[in-house]
Design an enzyme around this catalytic site. Structure first.
Site, PDB file in Angstrom:
ATOM      1  N   ILE A  53       0.841  -1.196   0.000  1.00 31.41           N
ATOM      2  CA  ILE A  53       0.000   0.000   0.000  1.00 31.41           C
ATOM      3  C   ILE A  53       0.878   1.250   0.000  1.00 31.41           C
ATOM      4  O   ILE A  53       1.928   1.285   0.640  1.00 31.41           O
ATOM      5  CB  ILE A  53      -0.913  -0.019   1.240  1.00 31.41           C
ATOM      6  CG1 ILE A  53      -1.851  -1.242   1.199  1.00 31.41           C
ATOM      7  CG2 ILE A  53      -1.712   1.266   1.382  1.00 31.41           C
ATOM      8  CD1 ILE A  53      -2.567  -1.516   2.507  1.00 31.41           C
ATOM      9  N   CYS A  54       0.423   2.288  -0.732  1.00 34.38           N
ATOM     10  CA  CYS A  54       1.071   3.596  -0.708  1.00 34.38           C
ATOM     11  C   CYS A  54       2.495   3.517  -1.270  1.00 34.38           C
ATOM     12  O   CYS A  54       2.691   3.142  -2.419  1.00 34.38           O
ATOM     13  CB  CYS A  54       1.038   4.151   0.718  1.00 34.38           C
ATOM     14  SG  CYS A  54       1.461   5.886   0.898  1.00 34.38           S
ATOM     15  N   ILE A  55       3.526   3.820  -0.476  1.00 33.25           N
ATOM     16  CA  ILE A  55       4.919   3.790  -0.936  1.00 33.25           C
ATOM     17  C   ILE A  55       5.529   2.391  -0.833  1.00 33.25           C
ATOM     18  O   ILE A  55       6.603   2.125  -1.377  1.00 33.25           O
ATOM     19  CB  ILE A  55       5.773   4.814  -0.138  1.00 33.25           C
ATOM     20  CG1 ILE A  55       7.131   5.092  -0.799  1.00 33.25           C
ATOM     21  CG2 ILE A  55       5.964   4.340   1.301  1.00 33.25           C
ATOM     22  CD1 ILE A  55       7.044   5.736  -2.166  1.00 33.25           C
TER      23      ILE A  55
END
Length: 218
Positions: A133-135
């Site tokens: 998720i995300c980075i």
């Protein structure tokens, strides 16, 4: 079924992003899936005052801080083997890049810390799904370079170029969607790389959680 959740501390600027971590745990629980929350027992790269955004002159431990989100129900990642779980999800937060790798310093040449890389490689070789998720997809791309996974961090051109320089493939993706690399069993969603509020990121994270569960059943 048991899905691991790997946390990088507690707090968006120096650890795990709390909304992303909590939503991940909520949607796993909602789906009736048991979780195994884990973090490496290492010193944080830095400590950031989340009120001012300024560095603080103190030291904190990633496992101890992550235990806040886990309500104390957490284990050292060194105690976890691929055979203990059916898949793994890694919420984002700057702590993922800072504490799990030297991505901020080395970019496409980044190395992943041995504790995290070992488990990611074990899971990949065992054919078990990984959600990022995300980075967090930069960690997956760096740890699994030979697999050349397909991932997303949303629409950030610079980070996307860095991911592709690692040998991975990047696909642009809206916040409420996900990218599935069916062959490598890797699922990614942008979350707060794109989203502005918790409701924005919730939809994509729920889809990622459900897809990791589906792949774990295959």
């Amino acid at each position: 079924m048991k899905i691991g959740v790997l946390l990088a501390g507690c707090g968006v600027f120096d650890g795990a992003e709390i909304h992303e971590a909590t939503l991940t745990l909520y949607f796993l629980d909602k789906a009736g899936v048991e979780t195994l929350i884990m973090a490496p027992n290492i010193k944080q790269k830095d400590v950031i005052n989340h009120l001012t955004g300024e560095p603080m002159n103190e030291e904190r431990n990633v496992l101890v801080e992550a235990a806040r989100i886990a309500r104390g129900n957490i284990v050292d990642i060194d105690q976890v083997k691929a055979e203990d779980i059916d898949g793994l999800i890694m919420p984002g937060g700057y702590g993922v890049a800072k504490n799990f790798s030297n991505f901020l310093e080395k970019g496409a040449e980044a190395d992943v810390i041995p504790q995290v890389k070992r488990l990611l490689v074990e899971l990949f070789k065992a054919g078990k799904p990984i959600g990022a998720i995300c980075i967090s997809p930069v960690i997956v791309a760096a740890a699994l370079r030979e697999a050349k996974p397909t991932v997303t961090i949303g629409t950030d051109v610079d980070v996307a170029k860095t991911i592709e320089a690692m040998g991975a493939r990047h696909l642009s993706c809206p916040v409420n969607e996900m990218v599935v690399d069916e062959e490598n069993k890797i699922v990614t969603t942008p979350a707060y790389m794109l989203g502005k509020t918790i409701k924005d990121v919730a939809e994509g994270i729920e889809k990622l959680v459900n897809e990791v569960i589906r792949l774990a059943k295959k």
